[in-house]
Design a protein around this motif. Structure first.
Motif, short mmCIF file in Angstrom:
data_model
loop_
_atom_site.label_atom_id
_atom_site.label_comp_id
_atom_site.label_asym_id
_atom_site.label_seq_id
_atom_site.Cartn_x
_atom_site.Cartn_y
_atom_site.Cartn_z
N LYS A 400 0.83 -1.21 0.00
CA LYS A 400 0.00 0.00 0.00
C LYS A 400 0.86 1.26 0.00
O LYS A 400 0.49 2.27 -0.57
N ARG A 401 2.06 1.16 0.60
CA ARG A 401 2.93 2.36 0.60
C ARG A 401 3.40 2.66 -0.82
O ARG A 401 3.46 3.82 -1.24
N ILE A 402 3.73 1.63 -1.60
CA ILE A 402 4.21 1.91 -2.95
C ILE A 402 3.06 2.50 -3.78
O ILE A 402 3.29 3.36 -4.63
N ASP A 403 1.85 2.06 -3.49
CA ASP A 403 0.73 2.62 -4.25
C ASP A 403 0.49 4.09 -3.93
O ASP A 403 0.16 4.89 -4.81
N VAL A 404 0.67 4.44 -2.67
CA VAL A 404 0.54 5.86 -2.31
C VAL A 404 1.64 6.66 -3.02
O VAL A 404 1.39 7.73 -3.59
N LEU A 405 2.84 6.11 -3.01
CA LEU A 405 3.97 6.82 -3.64
C LEU A 405 3.78 6.89 -5.15
O LEU A 405 4.12 7.89 -5.78
N ALA A 406 3.21 5.83 -5.73
CA ALA A 406 2.94 5.84 -7.18
C ALA A 406 1.92 6.94 -7.50
O ALA A 406 2.06 7.67 -8.49
N THR A 407 0.92 7.05 -6.65
CA THR A 407 -0.10 8.08 -6.87
C THR A 407 0.54 9.46 -6.75
O THR A 407 0.24 10.37 -7.53
N ALA A 408 1.43 9.59 -5.78
CA ALA A 408 2.09 10.89 -5.58
C ALA A 408 2.92 11.26 -6.81
O ALA A 408 2.90 12.41 -7.25
N ILE A 409 3.62 10.27 -7.37
CA ILE A 409 4.44 10.57 -8.56
C ILE A 409 3.53 10.94 -9.72
O ILE A 409 3.77 11.90 -10.45
N HIS A 410 2.44 10.18 -9.86
CA HIS A 410 1.51 10.47 -10.96
C HIS A 410 0.96 11.89 -10.84
O HIS A 410 0.79 12.60 -11.83
N ALA A 411 0.72 12.31 -9.62
CA ALA A 411 0.14 13.65 -9.40
C ALA A 411 1.22 14.74 -9.42
O ALA A 411 0.90 15.91 -9.21
N GLY A 412 2.46 14.35 -9.63
CA GLY A 412 3.54 15.35 -9.70
C GLY A 412 3.87 15.95 -8.34
O GLY A 412 4.32 17.10 -8.24
N MET A 413 3.64 15.18 -7.28
CA MET A 413 3.85 15.73 -5.93
C MET A 413 5.33 15.82 -5.57
O MET A 413 6.17 15.15 -6.14
N THR A 414 5.57 16.63 -4.56
CA THR A 414 6.92 16.79 -4.04
C THR A 414 7.03 16.05 -2.70
O THR A 414 6.03 15.61 -2.14
N VAL A 415 8.26 16.00 -2.18
CA VAL A 415 8.43 15.36 -0.86
C VAL A 415 7.74 16.18 0.23
O VAL A 415 7.34 15.65 1.26
N TYR A 416 7.57 17.49 -0.04
CA TYR A 416 6.84 18.32 0.93
C TYR A 416 5.38 17.86 1.00
O TYR A 416 4.77 17.86 2.06
N ASP A 417 4.84 17.49 -0.16
CA ASP A 417 3.46 16.99 -0.18
C ASP A 417 3.34 15.70 0.63
O ASP A 417 2.32 15.46 1.27
N LEU A 418 4.38 14.87 0.56
CA LEU A 418 4.31 13.60 1.30
C LEU A 418 4.15 13.85 2.80
O LEU A 418 3.50 13.09 3.50
N THR A 419 4.75 14.93 3.28
CA THR A 419 4.64 15.21 4.73
C THR A 419 3.20 15.59 5.09
O THR A 419 2.79 15.48 6.23
N GLU A 420 2.46 16.06 4.09
CA GLU A 420 1.10 16.55 4.37
C GLU A 420 0.02 15.51 4.14
O GLU A 420 -1.12 15.70 4.55
N LEU A 421 0.36 14.42 3.46
CA LEU A 421 -0.67 13.42 3.13
C LEU A 421 -1.33 12.91 4.41
O LEU A 421 -0.65 12.46 5.33
#
Ligand code: FAD
Length: 807
Positions: A400-421
């Protein structure tokens, strides 16, 4: 509209089904060269390994059921052998009748897939050399195993299929060797993350030969001789899984544009160079969504999506395929290996300015049973923090973590966005700071300069000549179980007390277990003026790359002396969810409470535990009996006592300090020595006797019953560390006042602070009961944590020490 589809599995069957759903009146013919359509390629290895037991489970649709559901004319055993794009016709060969016929089309969809690569190697066509692409291949392998009962298999190529086959053959009872040309298995993850996979494969009994290739295969009569660059291996069968290439001969002959690697070039509508011909799946070139570069990614997800998009466009819906980011996942025995976006190796090749970080997080809250760790590597843009790639290797929850990260990459997110998820959390499922958040926090700390990092591959080049400080800030137990050469141990909790020992003019490189305590240490050091760098991924990562697992970490719990399975279980200890050194400390406690000869079975989820437990047992004179791992849980069995190999020699290395004096300067000296010894990981005992007891007195008056003499004594003696005077130049307290001021100005801990540090780091403070009695002091009057003890206790400590001081 008449649409012909070539290839009846992932891309082809999807295109046909979508087309029918969009257009009930379309004429659709699906050609499939083989016997089966819409089968589960991805499930084939599991049928060989025995996890999937029913043949029927592999075929998701039959031609009949597909026709019934979608009214598609399914023609199995029918191969399209040529395309005439000018006339918009194809030539088809019916393999059952031998008939060749022509079919016309308005639109044509090609989904012919990819062929296993068969390098030109002598003997490669031997019937005991197998490739795996479809159901007949699967039955061939399964039948060979059942009929010939092979004992040894060589899997050539450590990609997804190679690893899955290694596991399946191993589950089927074969002794498996993987031969891989690169320095690591699974090209879609980096070497550093693959090391955990290597260790796991070895732990499961698979032999791994890296950086070597097969030169020849020869039948030796009763088996195969596989010749590598470094020698020969004898085996009974070979699985060749060195990759696939697009099956694009048909497209090439028709004059469609191909890329240099033979993949069919398509636009975003999945149209080839001929607007009436679409192509999808493993045979087509894709655009990498992260780098924008062209490539080939033969995976089922892209094939299915592309089939759907081709059908949309044929039906007049202008949907587009935006590219592939290469999300993949693999089960390797108990381990889950997953990735998305680009690897670090790829980032380097593409000349990107990137940074990377490694984090280790629990699959769920550590206090809820069954938590296991996962390793997370993320690769991100050095300037703007955009997430470029992620790799997760772990057990439960890695998917499930890789899927969240895959979604983040697809959405063009930054590592700052990851802190906010804001990810769903309850103890059985995650932690309040999810592993994805943690990866973001760490990356954010790096990008914002809160922590400077260095990486595992830089460790070897760090100078060992004293020009930099190399600091291992783990506990002594962790350090003793293994450390990087040249790194000295000052546990993080003792760092503040030992700042004076660290040269501020030198750069400091800090290592902890996983990088977390190292960050805290770096914050302490950098805020004290030291240029400090933290090892990303910590000792855990460095160790998995350089040392691997201890060789005894095989999958069976065996007595290492008798090689008999262990079946005595007396004391179970559950240390799951605890991070290093928690499991070792829990084990130490259990061993302490056990009787000699008792067997202890401990379970831990911390991956470092496997490497620690054997060394710990050896060092502490206990008998390590074996270890097994399953789904990220290590179970180790040991017997209390019985091993003399590494018991400390006479005297030991403890420190024993007898504090007789109650003078401030002498008390300071005692505690400086005690704290320094404790920082070096030594066990320290301080025995306070006569005037030394005053150091331990509570500053406030404590109501206790005393006789007149005891009351007088109590009144005349200084009450605690704050009230002590100097042995020389005390000058009615002026000297003591001055020395305290100088200590404060020079940032030296006060005596009270030193006492606290000593107690926090486990220094044993013993108050001499005999002196207490003489001086009328009672335990309640001494600071909390002081133990009463007699001369015997002091002498016992002296015997276990290599230094006794009388101060
Ligand atoms: P395929 O599904 O291979 O279908 C192509 C079909 O076209 C074949 O059946 C072939 O016989 C037929 N064909 C070819 N030429 C002609 C012709 N001229 N006329 C008629 N028929 C023709 N991907 C994942 O994402 N996850 C996994 O876990 C995974 N595991 C896999 C395990 C194995 C063992 C294999 C072999 C593949 C696995 N894959 C996995 C890859 C995945 O199966 C492919 O990416 C996907 O099937 C590609 O779909 P496709 O339609 O392009 O080709």
């Amino acid at each position: 509209m008449k649409t012909l589809i070539v290839g009846g599995v992932a891309g082809g069957a999807t295109a046909a089904a979508r087309l029918r759903r969009l257009d009930e009146h379309a004429e659709i013919i699906l050609f499939e060269r083989g016997e089966y359509i819409s089968f589960a390629n991805c499930g084939l290895p599991y049928y060989i390994g025995g996890e999937i037991t029913e043949k029927s489970a592999l075929t998701l649709q039959t031609p009949k059921s597909f026709h019934a559901r979608f009214n598609v004319d399914v023609r199995t055993f029918n191969e399209v052998i040529s395309i005439n794009k000018e006339n918009k016709t194809v030539e088809v060969k019916n393999h059952q009748t031998g008939e060749i016929y022509t079919e016309n089309y308005d639109k044509l969809v090609l989904s012919p897939g990819a062929v296993p690569v068969k390098p030109k190697i002598e003997g490669i066509d031997n019937e005991k050399v197998f490739t795996l692409r479809n159901i007949p291949d699967t039955y061939r392998i399964k039948d060979y195993i059942e009929i010939n009962k092979p004992k040894k298999a060589v899997v050539v190529g450590g990609g997804y299929i190679g690893i899955e086959m290694a596991e399946s053959l191993s589950n089927a009872g074969l002794d498996v060797t993987i031969v891989e040309l690169m320095d690591h298995v699974i090209a879609s993850i980096d070497y550093d993350m693959a090391c955990d996979v290597h260790n796991h494969l070895r732990q499961k009994g698979v032999t791994l030969i890296l950086k070597d290739g097969v030169k020849a295969v020869a039948d030796s009569g009763n088996g195969l001789k596989v010749t590598l660059g470094t020698g020969d291996i004898l085996c009974d069968m070979v699985i060749l899984s060195v990759g696939v290439r697009p099956e694009s001969e048909l497209a090439k002959k028709a004059g469609l544009s191909l890329n240099p690697r033979g993949a069919i070039i398509v636009n975003e509508f999945m149209q080839t160079s001929d607007e009436n011909i679409y192509a999808v799946g493993d045979a087509v070139e894709i655009t990498d969504t992260v780098t924008g570069e062209k490539g080939i990614v033969p995976l089922a997800g892209p094939a299915n999506k592309q089939g759907r998009i081709a059908a949309d466009n044929i039906s007049g819906i202008k949907s587009t395929y935006k590219g592939t980011q290469g999300s993949g996942i693999l089960k390797c025995f108990d381990l889950t290996v997953a990735c998305t976006g680009i690897t670090e190796a790829r980032a380097k090749q593409s000349g990107l300015e990137y940074e990377k970080s490694f984090t280790y997080s629990g699959s769920h809250a550590s206090y809820y049973p069954g938590a296991v760790n996962m390793s997370v590597k993320i690769i991100f843009d050095k300037d703007n923090g955009k997430l470029l790639g992620a790799q997760v290797v772990g057990y439960d929850g890695a998917d499930k973590r890789i899927d969240v990260l895959a979604t983040a990459i697809h959405a063009g997110m930054t590592v700052y966005d990851l802190t906010e998820l804001e990810l769903a959390y309850a103890p059985p499922f995650s932690a309040a700071k999810d592993p994805v958040n943690m990866a973001g926090f760490v990356a954010e700390n790096i990008l914002t300069g809160k922590t400077k990092i260095f990486h595992w591959d830089e460790v070897g080049d760090l100078p060992r000549d004293g020009s930099v400080t190399l600091l291992d800030i783990r506990t002594k137990v962790e350090y003793d179980n293994g450390f990087i050469d040249g790194f000295i141990n000052i546990p993080v909790d003792e760092l503040r007390a030992n700042l004076d020992k660290i040269d501020k003019s030198k750069r400091a490189y800090v290592v902890c277990q996983i990088g977390l305590r190292g960050h805290t240490a770096c914050r302490i050091l950098s805020q004290n003026g030291i240029d400090c760098y933290n090892l990303s991924g910590g000792y855990r990562l460095w160790n998995s790359i350089h040392r691997g697992v201890v060789p005894v970490a095989k999958d069976k719990a065996m007595n290492t002396e008798t090689m008999q399975p262990i079946n005595r279980i007396i004391i179970p200890v559950n240390a799951c969810g605890l991070q290093c050194p928690g499991p070792i400390m829990k084990l130490a406690e259990a061993v302490k409470n056990a009787a000699d000869g008792d067997t202890i079975e401990i379970q831990a989820s911390d991956p470092a535990f496997g490497a620690d437990v054997e060394a710990w047992s050896r060092r502490t004179g206990n008998t390590f009996e074996g270890m097994s791992t399953s789904k990220g849980i290590t179970t180790a069995v040991l017997k209390k006592g019985g091993s003399k190999t590494c018991l400390p020699g006479p005297g030991g290395d403890n420190k024993n300090i007898i504090v007789f004096s109650g003078d401030l300067d002498k008390a300071l000296a005692s505690f400086i020595i005690a704290n320094a010894s404790a920082a070096m990981g030594r066990k320290v005992s301080m025995f306070f006797t006569f005037w030394g007891l005053n150091i331990l007195r509570k500053p406030e008056k404590v109501k206790v019953r005393k006789n007149a003499i005891a009351k007088m004594f109590g009144f005349m003696m200084p009450r605690g560390a704050k009230k002590l005077g100097l042995s020389n130049m005390n000058m009615g307290g002026m000297g003591a006042f001055m020395i305290k001021k100088i200590m404060k100005d020079k940032n030296v801990q006060s005596l009270q602070e030193m006492i606290k540090t000593a107690m926090d780091s486990g220094v044993e403070l013993i108050a001499c009961t005999m002196s207490m009695d003489l001086m009328g002091l009672q335990l309640d009057e001494l600071i909390d944590g002081v133990k009463p003890g007699g001369a015997a206790a002091m002498l016992a400590n002296a015997e276990e020490s290599d230094m006794s001081l009388f101060i």
